[in-house]
Design a protein around this motif. Structure first.
Motif, PDB file in Angstrom:
ATOM      1  N   SER A 247     -12.174  12.567   2.795  1.00 38.56           N
ATOM      2  CA  SER A 247     -11.296  11.416   3.025  1.00 38.56           C
ATOM      3  C   SER A 247     -11.342  10.425   1.867  1.00 38.56           C
ATOM      4  O   SER A 247     -10.318   9.855   1.481  1.00 38.56           O
ATOM      5  CB  SER A 247     -11.662  10.716   4.334  1.00 38.56           C
ATOM      6  N   VAL A 248     -12.526  10.219   1.290  1.00 40.33           N
ATOM      7  CA  VAL A 248     -12.660   9.298   0.155  1.00 40.33           C
ATOM      8  C   VAL A 248     -11.901   9.834  -1.045  1.00 40.33           C
ATOM      9  O   VAL A 248     -11.169   9.102  -1.734  1.00 40.33           O
ATOM     10  CB  VAL A 248     -14.142   9.076  -0.202  1.00 40.33           C
ATOM     11  N   ARG A 249     -12.045  11.117  -1.291  1.00 42.55           N
ATOM     12  CA  ARG A 249     -11.378  11.715  -2.448  1.00 42.55           C
ATOM     13  C   ARG A 249      -9.865  11.743  -2.261  1.00 42.55           C
ATOM     14  O   ARG A 249      -9.107  11.525  -3.213  1.00 42.55           O
ATOM     15  CB  ARG A 249     -11.937  13.114  -2.705  1.00 42.55           C
ATOM     16  N   TYR A 250      -9.410  12.012  -1.042  1.00 44.68           N
ATOM     17  CA  TYR A 250      -7.967  12.003  -0.785  1.00 44.68           C
ATOM     18  C   TYR A 250      -7.411  10.596  -0.969  1.00 44.68           C
ATOM     19  O   TYR A 250      -6.336  10.415  -1.571  1.00 44.68           O
ATOM     20  CB  TYR A 250      -7.682  12.512   0.627  1.00 44.68           C
ATOM     21  N   LEU A 297      -7.763   6.343   6.031  1.00 45.08           N
ATOM     22  CA  LEU A 297      -8.532   5.734   4.946  1.00 45.08           C
ATOM     23  C   LEU A 297      -7.635   5.539   3.725  1.00 45.08           C
ATOM     24  O   LEU A 297      -7.726   4.510   3.045  1.00 45.08           O
ATOM     25  CB  LEU A 297      -9.732   6.600   4.581  1.00 45.08           C
ATOM     26  N   ALA A 298      -6.762   6.481   3.459  1.00 40.55           N
ATOM     27  CA  ALA A 298      -5.847   6.369   2.326  1.00 40.55           C
ATOM     28  C   ALA A 298      -4.928   5.156   2.475  1.00 40.55           C
ATOM     29  O   ALA A 298      -4.673   4.426   1.504  1.00 40.55           O
ATOM     30  CB  ALA A 298      -5.022   7.644   2.191  1.00 40.55           C
ATOM     31  N   LEU A 299      -4.440   4.930   3.679  1.00 40.81           N
ATOM     32  CA  LEU A 299      -3.584   3.767   3.936  1.00 40.81           C
ATOM     33  C   LEU A 299      -4.350   2.468   3.696  1.00 40.81           C
ATOM     34  O   LEU A 299      -3.824   1.514   3.119  1.00 40.81           O
ATOM     35  CB  LEU A 299      -3.047   3.819   5.368  1.00 40.81           C
ATOM     36  N   MET A 300      -5.584   2.444   4.118  1.00 42.45           N
ATOM     37  CA  MET A 300      -6.424   1.262   3.949  1.00 42.45           C
ATOM     38  C   MET A 300      -6.661   0.972   2.465  1.00 42.45           C
ATOM     39  O   MET A 300      -6.552  -0.171   2.006  1.00 42.45           O
ATOM     40  CB  MET A 300      -7.760   1.468   4.667  1.00 42.45           C
ATOM     41  N   VAL A 301      -6.976   2.018   1.723  1.00 40.21           N
ATOM     42  CA  VAL A 301      -7.242   1.839   0.295  1.00 40.21           C
ATOM     43  C   VAL A 301      -5.983   1.390  -0.431  1.00 40.21           C
ATOM     44  O   VAL A 301      -6.024   0.503  -1.298  1.00 40.21           O
ATOM     45  CB  VAL A 301      -7.795   3.140  -0.325  1.00 40.21           C
ATOM     46  N   SER A 302      -4.845   1.974  -0.083  1.00 36.59           N
ATOM     47  CA  SER A 302      -3.593   1.581  -0.715  1.00 36.59           C
ATOM     48  C   SER A 302      -3.303   0.095  -0.483  1.00 36.59           C
ATOM     49  O   SER A 302      -2.996  -0.648  -1.423  1.00 36.59           O
ATOM     50  CB  SER A 302      -2.435   2.415  -0.169  1.00 36.59           C
ATOM     51  N   GLU A 303      -3.449  -0.344   0.754  1.00 36.25           N
ATOM     52  CA  GLU A 303      -3.052  -1.715   1.100  1.00 36.25           C
ATOM     53  C   GLU A 303      -4.027  -2.765   0.582  1.00 36.25           C
ATOM     54  O   GLU A 303      -3.614  -3.876   0.232  1.00 36.25           O
ATOM     55  CB  GLU A 303      -2.907  -1.847   2.614  1.00 36.25           C
ATOM     56  N   TYR A 304      -5.309  -2.428   0.508  1.00 38.74           N
ATOM     57  CA  TYR A 304      -6.294  -3.485   0.226  1.00 38.74           C
ATOM     58  C   TYR A 304      -7.119  -3.280  -1.034  1.00 38.74           C
ATOM     59  O   TYR A 304      -8.031  -4.081  -1.300  1.00 38.74           O
ATOM     60  CB  TYR A 304      -7.231  -3.634   1.435  1.00 38.74           C
ATOM     61  N   HIS A 305      -6.832  -2.256  -1.854  1.00 35.13           N
ATOM     62  CA  HIS A 305      -7.698  -2.053  -3.023  1.00 35.13           C
ATOM     63  C   HIS A 305      -7.637  -3.207  -4.015  1.00 35.13           C
ATOM     64  O   HIS A 305      -8.648  -3.571  -4.620  1.00 35.13           O
ATOM     65  CB  HIS A 305      -7.406  -0.710  -3.717  1.00 35.13           C
TER      66      HIS A 305
END
Length: 409
Positions: A247-250, A297-305
């Motif tokens: 999930s982290v890598r994706y 997790l990808a959605l979270m990283v996209s929105e808040y990175h």
């Protein structure tokens, strides 16, 4: 009836790599003979059996002929007359088309050992083009053996391009595409998988949201590598140093899909790309049938990175809003994964590869302090209903501010 160790086990034995699974081919036998000896039939499309003791797979030697489109469009001849060479001929790469007898002798009719020495991924025969899944498999092998210096033979890359041009990748199921992709993402050099697919045009069919990122510029001040596609590949390189979790890598792979939607007249700025990428991630994830945990997790990283990248500039209330939105109170492990993906993003830039990235540590400290706020103490003071949550937020903002002020000192 003769039995041979085949495929990946022989390849990895010769490369002195750990052997995970052993596959065997049986020549000169019938299904009835296998069953009589205690083997258990498990193959639906062709005769495959489990050894009665080791439970390893034993397949009857077979010849496959293309009869219709797609990777399932084959007829199978597994008669006792099929030879070992005929069985090996149907395999994808020469390094996978070797066998070993019970005395350790290598049977290598297609010069697989020579290609191991040359570090080449080369197709066995022109029948390579009959199975579109091989495009993904070869790209995955390129990622797996990149550390040894392996490359795809030009003539094999040309056949991969032919498969793509013929539209054969469309015949693959989402499940098979994701299965190959997930395995590639977990390799030590996942970026090579996507670079190999791009080299043969294979990204456009299943990964168009990713494919468009090459050629889109970023501000050179923050991205000396400039090109967004190059940046993503650098982020993939970095995330392998931080996490072995799929999930982290994706998330690292798809976190910047929003930049592919920035109007060209606004380049190299990408204001708002964080939320712009959410629908693109959802679309790609749905197409590939990506597990929900990877998608979320990808959605979270996209929105808040970028929140994390600007951590020291954020108000305490903004940090708390991010913590609440990420549901960190119930899922702290996922939030830790989120911060790892942010760190990979920060380091996936030319000259930034080894920065400490204290931003992630700061945000984790903010969470840790806020998590210690005692809800029971708030209730004991007489707060009720919605006032409890309001007071909880105020207390959490206060302790985050304390951290902020101590950091500024």
């Amino acid at each position: 009836m003769q039995t041979y160790l085949v495929g990946g086990a022989v390849r990895d034995k010769l490369l002195e790599r750990p052997i995970k699974d052993k596959d065997w081919v049986v020549v000169g036998a019938t299904p009835e003979q296998m069953l009589q000896q205690g083997y258990v039939a498990v193959g639906a499309d062709f005769p495959v059996f489990l050894h009665p003791k080791s439970k390893e797979e034993y397949a009857l030697a077979r010849i496959e002929r293309k009869v219709s489109a797609g990777y399932t469009g084959f007829s199978c001849d597994a008669s006792s007359k099929v030879t070992l060479k005929e069985d090996l001929l149907r395999r994808d790469l020469t390094i996978n088309a070797m066998a070993m007898d019970e005395t350790g002798n290598v049977i290598d009719p297609f010069k697989g050992q020579e290609d191991l020495d040359k570090k080449l991924l080369r197709h066995v025969s022109e029948a390579f083009v009959e199975d579109p899944l091989r495009v993904l498999r070869v790209a995955r092998f390129a990622a797996r053996y990149h550390y040894l210096g392996f490359t795809i033979a030009p003539e094999t890359l040309s056949l991969m391009q032919t498969i793509v041009t013929n539209g054969e990748l469309k015949a693959l199921s989402a499940e098979r595409v994701w299965q190959e992709t997930a395995r590639a993402i977990l390799e030590d050099h996942p970026e090579v998988y996507f670079e190999s697919l791009r080299a043969c045009g294979g990204l456009t069919e299943w990964f168009p949201e990713l494919d468009v990122l090459w050629g889109i510029p970023n501000p050179p001040k923050w991205h000396p590598e400039v090109d967004t596609g190059v940046h993503i590949m650098m982020v993939l390189q970095q995330v392998t140093r931080l996490s072995k979790t799929l999930s982290v890598r994706y998330a690292a792979l798809v976190h910047d899909l929003g930049k592919g939607l920035t109007p060209p007249e606004k380049w190299p700025s990408h204001r708002g790309h964080e939320k712009l990428g959410l629908d693109a991630i959802k679309t790609l994830s749905a197409r590939l049938k990506v597990p929900n945990g990877c998608r979320d997790l990808a959605l979270m990283v996209s929105e808040y990175h970028t929140h994390v990248h600007k951590a020291f500039e954020l108000k305490a209330s903004t940090i708390l809003s991010m913590l609440n939105a990420c549901d960190v109170w119930r899922k702290p492990e996922r939030f830790a994964d989120f911060l790892l993906a942010c760190k990979a993003d920060a380091r996936g830039r030319t000259t930034f590869e080894d920065i400490p990235y204290t931003n992630a540590d700061y945000i984790w400290q903010a969470y840790s302090r806020a998590a210690k706020v005692d809800i029971k103490a708030i209730v004991a003071k007489g707060y009720k209903g919605s006032a409890i949550k309001e007071q909880l937020n105020q207390e959490r903002i206060r302790v985050i501010n304390e951290l902020k002020n101590s950091d500024n000192k």
